[in-house]
Design a protein around this motif. Sequence first.
Motif, short mmCIF file in Angstrom:
data_model
loop_
_atom_site.label_atom_id
_atom_site.label_comp_id
_atom_site.label_asym_id
_atom_site.label_seq_id
_atom_site.Cartn_x
_atom_site.Cartn_y
_atom_site.Cartn_z
N UNK A 278 0.68 -1.15 -0.27
CA UNK A 278 0.13 0.16 0.31
C UNK A 278 0.75 1.10 0.09
N UNK A 279 0.71 2.47 -0.46
CA UNK A 279 1.23 3.55 -0.51
C UNK A 279 0.31 4.47 -0.22
N UNK A 280 1.27 5.40 0.74
CA UNK A 280 0.49 6.49 0.98
C UNK A 280 1.03 7.76 0.59
N UNK A 281 0.09 8.46 0.23
CA UNK A 281 1.15 9.96 -0.86
C UNK A 281 0.31 10.95 0.59
N UNK A 282 1.62 11.72 1.07
CA UNK A 282 1.48 13.40 2.13
C UNK A 282 1.48 14.53 0.65
N UNK A 283 0.71 15.18 0.12
CA UNK A 283 1.32 16.56 -1.21
C UNK A 283 0.94 17.31 0.24
N UNK A 284 1.68 18.29 -0.25
CA UNK A 284 1.61 19.09 1.32
C UNK A 284 2.05 20.56 0.08
N UNK A 285 1.62 21.41 0.44
CA UNK A 285 1.44 22.90 -0.50
C UNK A 285 1.06 24.07 0.01
N UNK A 286 1.83 24.71 -0.31
CA UNK A 286 1.88 26.08 0.49
C UNK A 286 0.75 27.12 0.04
N UNK A 287 -0.54 27.28 0.63
CA UNK A 287 -0.73 28.00 0.43
C UNK A 287 -1.67 29.05 1.24
N UNK A 288 -1.20 30.24 0.70
CA UNK A 288 -2.19 31.21 1.76
C UNK A 288 -0.84 31.74 3.12
N UNK A 289 0.71 31.50 2.74
CA UNK A 289 1.27 31.38 3.24
C UNK A 289 1.47 30.10 4.21
#
Lengths: 412, 370
Positions: B243-254
């Motif tokens: 199983x793969x878990x992907x954590x997508x982290x983006x900078x949104x409004x600081x």
Amino acid sequence: MKLSGINFLLAFLLVGFSCDSKKDFEGDFKKYFIKYYGEDGTQEGIDLIATQDTVWLLGTTRTDNNVSRIMLIQTDGEGNVRWEKKFGEARENARDIEVTPAGDFLILSNMFLGQDIGTNEDVYKFKVLRVSREGNKIDSVVFGDVWTTQYAHAVTALSDGFIVTGNTTDENFLTDTGLPPPDQEDLMAVIFNSDNTVRATNVSTSAEYTGAVVKAFKKSDDQYYLFTYSDRITSGGDTKYESNFNPFVLTDNGSLPTDAEAAGTATRDEILKYVCRMPGGFYEIGTSSVLPQTAGMLYYATRSDDLSLIDEGTIDAGDNLVAAAATYSSSGGFLVVATEMLPTGSTIRLVKTNISHRKEWSATFGSTSKVSVAGNVAELPDGRVLVIGTIELETQKKIALIKVNPVGEFMN
Amino acid sequence: MLRPKVFAIIFLCTICCVLVKGQNQEECELILNRATEEFNAGHFYGIPAMLNDCLNKNQRSGWRQRAYLLLAETYLLLDDPFGAERSYLEVLRSNPEFRTDPAIDPIDLVYLSAKFTATPVFTLHGKIGTNVSPVRTLHMRNTFSGITSDRYSLRPGFHLGGGIDWNYDENISAGLEINYLLTAYRYKISDVFGAGRDNLLLNDRQNWVRIPLVIKYADDEGKYRPYGYLGYSVDFMISDKATITFTDQNLVNGEIQSIDEESPVLNFKSRRNLVNRSLLIGGGVKYKLGLDYAFVDVRYSLGLTNVVKVNSIDADAANEPAFTWGYTDNLFRLDNLAVSVGYIYPLYKPRKLKKARTGSVFRKLKKESK
């Protein structure tokens, strides 16, 4: 020959106790790969320039607050990033990259200005950015008036400047007759001098509801071939307003003295997407569909060096494709990359045709449940194939560079 | 109503059998004591006849050992070597680990014993335990460009199995096993698409059938008997699920915003080389439990082969992980560290040696006389 007991034992020990080492796999798997490039947000793969050991990837990056900028990435032959640079203002969409005779790059982008309240159309102007091979900006030029669209498709480098081609809604540019259906997109070509000043401009004088100059090639010192698609009524018995491949000759002063025989069917729209050189002529690739349906069959036309139509027809690769680009293959035939529309998303389809335009093989990249979009394709001197596009991973879209063997597989 | 009566009758019969047997054993104990007294008094000829009835009854092994030992000594004194050998063989059948003691046993009995052995030719064992699988990377094949960091970590697995040892002598043996293993590992790629940004976490589990061949050396004395071994195994992968878990982290409004997505269970078997090979090194301690043993075993398997198919991206697969999750396997070898507990059941085989080991007895006696 029967092995003696000792020989058998030695053979067993040799094979049985041999250990796979790093050296056993050196290089093999590096000859093909898929690599993703990007940062926060969404990144789209648009175009590429490739040599055997260096690849320049052109893309658009969209980050926080829908800021979109040009992204240029240089990688080695194994897809590892050497450097990555961003250019432009907040709403730029990369479109094309070309090598100049001096060895620099011209990067074409469309700059989104907003939506026209009257027509609900997106309004753009375009920019041409000249950068060195190391990604350092040399100069740039922006073309277009506010609230009229100059949507550029391609830039063609010349020894003394460059041509940008596309379409425009700028009626001040050159007012046409406005034949039905309503004039929306006029063919556009703008010739620039080396110092980025405009030498000449031209738009088609007949109405196009849809149409664009997809690519220009230099014919002679003062003439250029413009490869277009247009739904105008063309010569040769055309009676319906449906799109066909319709090349022109453009002079250096901006006039359009001649057009060539159109290619396409009488009942479907053939939308030209890309033109590449082939030995002794040109190869046009596009999509044959009935608008507003944009997906259909791949449609090709081949022309001689003087634009005479040699052959045209569909490629037996499926009927839900949107052509993106093509290149002549050293093994004969063409490599065509397209976006395949699926009920749940889209994938990138790479098709190899033989010289008779029959499909030899095809390969699909991308998840069937996500949205992947084809960008461009290139063939390396060793026959391996590079494809750039946008692949939507589970949570995000990224620039994807795919390198496969000469038959489209991830193996030697 | 009938059923309680049947149970009562069975119960009474059982009690009777136990009592009768107990009475028989008591009687035979008395007979053996009397026979011993006769032996001590030098009246040898009547002893075999005295013991014969009891020997034909199913007596306890301890009684049979003493009785046959007495008979062996008697036959030696009666100058009946065949009878003595037969009797000593029965001693070993009663107690395969019986050894004469030169300090207290008659010398002719000690010599007789040197002609025999009960060392098991084959030994069976079963075991169960836990394991971890360190990954040794041959080549990285990250699909993510830029600078990422990655780390394999251990996950507990499980195994059980059994085997048979062929004993060359008391110390050296060769063993063949068949084991089932569930192995697992975890792989994390960090800093995907930027420092401190996305993470990919892979949990991979494999099922194996492993067939090891080992050469062992074991101590043969004492309550605790250490042993060690070297070996080689052929490992057949039965399944591989991940199983793969992907954590997508983006900078949104600081601020960093995170989206976690987990894949369904992915079948990785088609991406694996299904036959692999390992070298084994291990050891442990056997604890004597009567005639059998319990043991604790520690084994390290050094994977010799690349577990991952080099051509492991399947472009035609609908949910190819390289396209859906951006995951493609590194090339790696899989080691295994296993800790097991188990039980050894020796198949004792009392027999006469082709070549008697009387020389060692003689040397021992000579040493003691000095």
